[in-house]
Motif scaffolding. Structure first.
Motif, PDB file in Angstrom:
ATOM      1  N   MET A   1       0.846  -1.183   0.000  1.00 53.93           N
ATOM      2  CA  MET A   1       0.000   0.000   0.000  1.00 53.93           C
ATOM      3  C   MET A   1       0.885   1.238   0.000  1.00 53.93           C
ATOM      4  SD  MET A   1      -1.237   0.662   3.922  1.00 53.93           S
ATOM      5  CE  MET A   1      -0.039   1.144   5.173  1.00 53.93           C
ATOM      6  N   ARG A   2       0.281   2.382  -0.389  1.00 50.76           N
ATOM      7  CA  ARG A   2       0.975   3.653  -0.278  1.00 50.76           C
ATOM      8  C   ARG A   2       0.652   4.296   1.070  1.00 50.76           C
ATOM      9  NH1 ARG A   2      -0.468   6.875  -5.719  1.00 50.76           N
ATOM     10  NH2 ARG A   2      -2.514   6.081  -5.108  1.00 50.76           N
ATOM     11  N   ALA A   3       1.659   4.970   1.613  1.00 51.90           N
ATOM     12  CA  ALA A   3       1.468   5.638   2.899  1.00 51.90           C
ATOM     13  C   ALA A   3       2.405   6.826   2.975  1.00 51.90           C
ATOM     14  CB  ALA A   3       1.747   4.681   4.054  1.00 51.90           C
ATOM     15  N   ALA A   4       1.978   7.849   3.691  1.00 51.46           N
ATOM     16  CA  ALA A   4       2.854   8.980   4.001  1.00 51.46           C
ATOM     17  C   ALA A   4       3.656   8.624   5.246  1.00 51.46           C
ATOM     18  CB  ALA A   4       2.028  10.241   4.238  1.00 51.46           C
ATOM     19  N   GLU A   5       4.961   8.830   5.194  1.00 53.19           N
ATOM     20  CA  GLU A   5       5.821   8.514   6.322  1.00 53.19           C
ATOM     21  C   GLU A   5       6.550   9.762   6.810  1.00 53.19           C
ATOM     22  OE1 GLU A   5       7.387   3.922   5.631  1.00 53.19           O
ATOM     23  OE2 GLU A   5       8.691   5.619   5.120  1.00 53.19           O
ATOM     24  N   ILE A   6       6.506   9.999   8.102  1.00 53.94           N
ATOM     25  CA  ILE A   6       7.384  10.990   8.715  1.00 53.94           C
ATOM     26  C   ILE A   6       8.690  10.267   9.053  1.00 53.94           C
ATOM     27  CG2 ILE A   6       7.771  12.522  10.680  1.00 53.94           C
ATOM     28  CD1 ILE A   6       5.669  13.582   8.792  1.00 53.94           C
ATOM     29  N   ARG A   7       9.753  10.672   8.378  1.00 54.71           N
ATOM     30  CA  ARG A   7      11.050  10.039   8.611  1.00 54.71           C
ATOM     31  C   ARG A   7      11.945  10.887   9.495  1.00 54.71           C
ATOM     32  NH1 ARG A   7      12.193   7.631   2.473  1.00 54.71           N
ATOM     33  NH2 ARG A   7      10.455   6.108   2.519  1.00 54.71           N
ATOM     34  N   THR A   8      11.771  12.204   9.415  1.00 54.50           N
ATOM     35  CA  THR A   8      12.555  13.129  10.228  1.00 54.50           C
ATOM     36  C   THR A   8      11.608  14.162  10.830  1.00 54.50           C
ATOM     37  OG1 THR A   8      14.454  12.900   8.740  1.00 54.50           O
ATOM     38  CG2 THR A   8      14.460  14.779  10.254  1.00 54.50           C
ATOM     39  N   PRO A   9      11.530  14.267  12.146  1.00 60.61           N
ATOM     40  CA  PRO A   9      10.656  15.287  12.744  1.00 60.61           C
ATOM     41  C   PRO A   9      10.979  16.675  12.201  1.00 60.61           C
ATOM     42  CG  PRO A   9      11.399  13.757  14.424  1.00 60.61           C
ATOM     43  CD  PRO A   9      12.177  13.435  13.183  1.00 60.61           C
ATOM     44  N   GLY A  10       9.923  17.414  11.890  1.00 62.51           N
ATOM     45  CA  GLY A  10      10.096  18.749  11.347  1.00 62.51           C
ATOM     46  C   GLY A  10      10.187  18.802   9.850  1.00 62.51           C
ATOM     47  N   ARG A  11      10.179  17.646   9.194  1.00 64.38           N
ATOM     48  CA  ARG A  11      10.242  17.583   7.742  1.00 64.38           C
ATOM     49  C   ARG A  11       8.924  17.036   7.192  1.00 64.38           C
ATOM     50  NH1 ARG A  11      14.220  19.863   4.912  1.00 64.38           N
ATOM     51  NH2 ARG A  11      14.213  18.127   3.410  1.00 64.38           N
ATOM     52  N   PRO A  12       8.532  17.409   5.952  1.00 64.62           N
ATOM     53  CA  PRO A  12       7.307  16.855   5.372  1.00 64.62           C
ATOM     54  C   PRO A  12       7.403  15.341   5.218  1.00 64.62           C
ATOM     55  CG  PRO A  12       8.070  18.761   4.120  1.00 64.62           C
ATOM     56  CD  PRO A  12       9.180  18.400   5.071  1.00 64.62           C
ATOM     57  N   PRO A  13       6.267  14.681   5.109  1.00 61.17           N
ATOM     58  CA  PRO A  13       6.291  13.229   4.941  1.00 61.17           C
ATOM     59  C   PRO A  13       6.786  12.830   3.548  1.00 61.17           C
ATOM     60  CG  PRO A  13       4.061  14.046   4.712  1.00 61.17           C
ATOM     61  CD  PRO A  13       4.902  15.215   5.142  1.00 61.17           C
ATOM     62  N   VAL A  14       7.205  11.595   3.452  1.00 59.54           N
ATOM     63  CA  VAL A  14       7.587  10.983   2.181  1.00 59.54           C
ATOM     64  C   VAL A  14       6.572   9.893   1.882  1.00 59.54           C
ATOM     65  CG1 VAL A  14       9.341   9.618   0.980  1.00 59.54           C
ATOM     66  CG2 VAL A  14      10.030  11.476   2.540  1.00 59.54           C
ATOM     67  N   VAL A  15       6.005   9.905   0.684  1.00 66.30           N
ATOM     68  CA  VAL A  15       5.053   8.863   0.313  1.00 66.30           C
ATOM     69  C   VAL A  15       5.836   7.635  -0.129  1.00 66.30           C
ATOM     70  CG1 VAL A  15       3.163   8.213  -1.209  1.00 66.30           C
ATOM     71  CG2 VAL A  15       3.280  10.537  -0.298  1.00 66.30           C
ATOM     72  N   ALA A  16       5.586   6.518   0.528  1.00 64.48           N
ATOM     73  CA  ALA A  16       6.350   5.294   0.303  1.00 64.48           C
ATOM     74  C   ALA A  16       5.399   4.109   0.175  1.00 64.48           C
ATOM     75  CB  ALA A  16       7.321   5.069   1.453  1.00 64.48           C
ATOM     76  N   VAL A  17       5.943   3.002  -0.262  1.00 65.54           N
ATOM     77  CA  VAL A  17       5.196   1.743  -0.318  1.00 65.54           C
ATOM     78  C   VAL A  17       5.607   0.914   0.888  1.00 65.54           C
ATOM     79  CG1 VAL A  17       4.785  -0.374  -1.609  1.00 65.54           C
ATOM     80  CG2 VAL A  17       5.031   1.801  -2.825  1.00 65.54           C
ATOM     81  N   ARG A  18       4.643   0.440   1.624  1.00 70.38           N
ATOM     82  CA  ARG A  18       4.916  -0.398   2.787  1.00 70.38           C
ATOM     83  C   ARG A  18       3.834  -1.455   2.898  1.00 70.38           C
ATOM     84  NH1 ARG A  18       4.065   2.204   8.507  1.00 70.38           N
ATOM     85  NH2 ARG A  18       6.082   3.189   8.110  1.00 70.38           N
ATOM     86  N   ALA A  19       4.064  -2.450   3.731  1.00 70.06           N
ATOM     87  CA  ALA A  19       3.100  -3.537   3.895  1.00 70.06           C
ATOM     88  C   ALA A  19       1.828  -3.023   4.559  1.00 70.06           C
ATOM     89  CB  ALA A  19       3.716  -4.646   4.732  1.00 70.06           C
ATOM     90  N   GLU A  20       0.698  -3.620   4.195  1.00 70.31           N
ATOM     91  CA  GLU A  20      -0.553  -3.275   4.870  1.00 70.31           C
ATOM     92  C   GLU A  20      -0.465  -3.664   6.342  1.00 70.31           C
ATOM     93  OE1 GLU A  20      -4.065  -4.810   3.089  1.00 70.31           O
ATOM     94  OE2 GLU A  20      -3.465  -4.241   1.040  1.00 70.31           O
ATOM     95  N   PRO A  21      -0.964  -2.822   7.245  1.00 71.82           N
ATOM     96  CA  PRO A  21      -0.901  -3.156   8.669  1.00 71.82           C
ATOM     97  C   PRO A  21      -1.883  -4.267   9.018  1.00 71.82           C
ATOM     98  CG  PRO A  21      -2.175  -1.159   8.352  1.00 71.82           C
ATOM     99  CD  PRO A  21      -1.627  -1.526   6.996  1.00 71.82           C
ATOM    100  N   ALA A  22      -1.493  -5.102   9.946  1.00 72.65           N
ATOM    101  CA  ALA A  22      -2.357  -6.193  10.401  1.00 72.65           C
ATOM    102  C   ALA A  22      -2.927  -5.838  11.764  1.00 72.65           C
ATOM    103  CB  ALA A  22      -1.575  -7.488  10.484  1.00 72.65           C
ATOM    104  N   PRO A  23      -4.246  -5.926  11.937  1.00 68.88           N
ATOM    105  CA  PRO A  23      -4.825  -5.583  13.242  1.00 68.88           C
ATOM    106  C   PRO A  23      -4.424  -6.592  14.308  1.00 68.88           C
ATOM    107  CG  PRO A  23      -6.494  -6.499  11.789  1.00 68.88           C
ATOM    108  CD  PRO A  23      -5.265  -6.320  10.956  1.00 68.88           C
ATOM    109  N   GLY A  24      -4.166  -6.073  15.509  1.00 66.64           N
ATOM    110  CA  GLY A  24      -3.882  -6.932  16.643  1.00 66.64           C
ATOM    111  C   GLY A  24      -5.127  -7.148  17.474  1.00 66.64           C
ATOM    112  N   PRO A  25      -4.987  -7.736  18.636  1.00 68.96           N
ATOM    113  CA  PRO A  25      -6.153  -7.940  19.515  1.00 68.96           C
ATOM    114  C   PRO A  25      -6.838  -6.618  19.833  1.00 68.96           C
ATOM    115  CG  PRO A  25      -4.249  -9.185  20.302  1.00 68.96           C
ATOM    116  CD  PRO A  25      -3.746  -8.298  19.212  1.00 68.96           C
ATOM    117  N   GLY A  26      -8.141  -6.582  19.688  1.00 67.16           N
ATOM    118  CA  GLY A  26      -8.900  -5.376  19.992  1.00 67.16           C
ATOM    119  C   GLY A  26      -8.813  -4.301  18.938  1.00 67.16           C
TER     120      GLY A  26
END
Length: 311
Positions: A1-26
């Protein structure tokens, strides 16, 4: 999936490809359809908030709208406040208690634009500020979504008179279109006494000030309050410090309150959000915002006004 990532505080996000998140308990998985960029997101990502420097990389977004098993929902996250990812992605996970089912037919982008900003505007007036029917409300910072919402929701709550303040002519014109009885432009370099006189002339004695600004505008607004009047602060866009003359505070028995959505229980937040959504669906509440594709999150990060990221 595509996602915006904050890699460095104070800098704009970078749009990257990362794995879809898996829900945990609750938790539940959400297919995100709208994610607003809010002042809280910017503050958390800056690394200068009272939550501390966030662990990076992370996906920002403290709220969003999407679908769970085909049904529309609004959801909250703690992205930037605690470790974990938020809503600015194609998919997100949220705690089951932080997910609110939305009515069919709700405008998902508008709900995302309003979201917690409108929740704060509603709760500040009806709960913290104790607005009573017929009272006069002064809204500082009416150009933002909190202020826009406050102008409209004051009417819903029964205010007799609503006065809006903002820094631009466009914002003041919009406030009048949203139902403000009078408007006051905030001018650079003006002192407290001069602004207090102009606010008093436009608003008359005020019962409740809604203050997302702090600083000089809040100091001036205190002088407009009638005896027993209230000021509710929920931001510091104009400065972290507001001088409060002791004699003014005591002679009029004024009340100053602080507000944060973070103190709401899930049930209180759900109730307020659904009230906001109902008013939006009834045509009594709206907000100005811009739809921007998720892929352009970096460009939109510091855009003026409310931006809602969409797939």
């Amino acid at each position: 999936m595509r996602a915006a990532e904050i890699r460095t505080p104070g800098r704009p996000p970078v749009v990257a490809v990362r794995a879809e998140p898996a829900p945990g308990p609750g938790e539940v998985a959400v297919r995100v359809t709208a994610a607003p960029i809010t002042p809280l997101d910017l503050l958390c990502a800056s690394g200068t908030s009272y939550f501390g420097v966030p662990a990076t990389p992370y996906v920002p977004g403290v709220q969003g709208v999407g679908e769970v098993a085909g049904r529309p929902v609004w959801f909250a996250t703690a992205a930037g406040m605690r470790p974990g990812d938020g809503s600015m992605a194609e998919y997100a996970v949220a705690a089951s208690g932080d997910v609110v089912d939305l009515p069919d037919g709700a405008d998902q982008a508008l709900v995302a634009a309003l979201g917690l900003s409108a929740v704060a505007a509603w709760r500040c007036q009806t709960r913290t500020g104790g607005l009573a029917a017929g009272e006069t409300v002064l809204v500082l910072g009416a150009g933002g979504v909190v202020g826009q919402s406050a102008v409209q929701l004051a009417r819903v709550a029964g205010a007799g008179r609503v006065v809006a303040c903002a820094r631009s002519d466009a914002a003041l014109e919009r406030a009048r279109g949203l139902g403000a009885d009078a408007t006051v432009r905030l001018e650079d370099g003006e002192d407290t006494e001069a602004l207090a006189q102009r606010l008093g002339a436009a608003a008359g004695p005020v019962d409740l000030v809604l203050d997302p600004l702090c600083g000089l505008p809040a100091a001036a607004a205190l002088h407009t309050l009638r005896p027993g009047g209230r000021l509710v602060n929920l931001g510091s866009a104009a400065g972290e410090v507001c001088p409060v003359p002791s004699a003014l505070l005591r002679s009029r028995s004024l009340r100053i309150h602080g507000y944060t959505n973070n103190e709401l229980t899930p049930g209180e937040r759900r109730e307020a959000l659904l009230t906001v959504v109902a008013q939006a669906m009834a045509g009594a509440l709206t907000a100005g915002y811009e739809r921007v594709p998720l892929r352009d999150a970096a460009r939109a990060w510091s855009s003026p006004g409310r931006v809602v990221l969409v797939p």
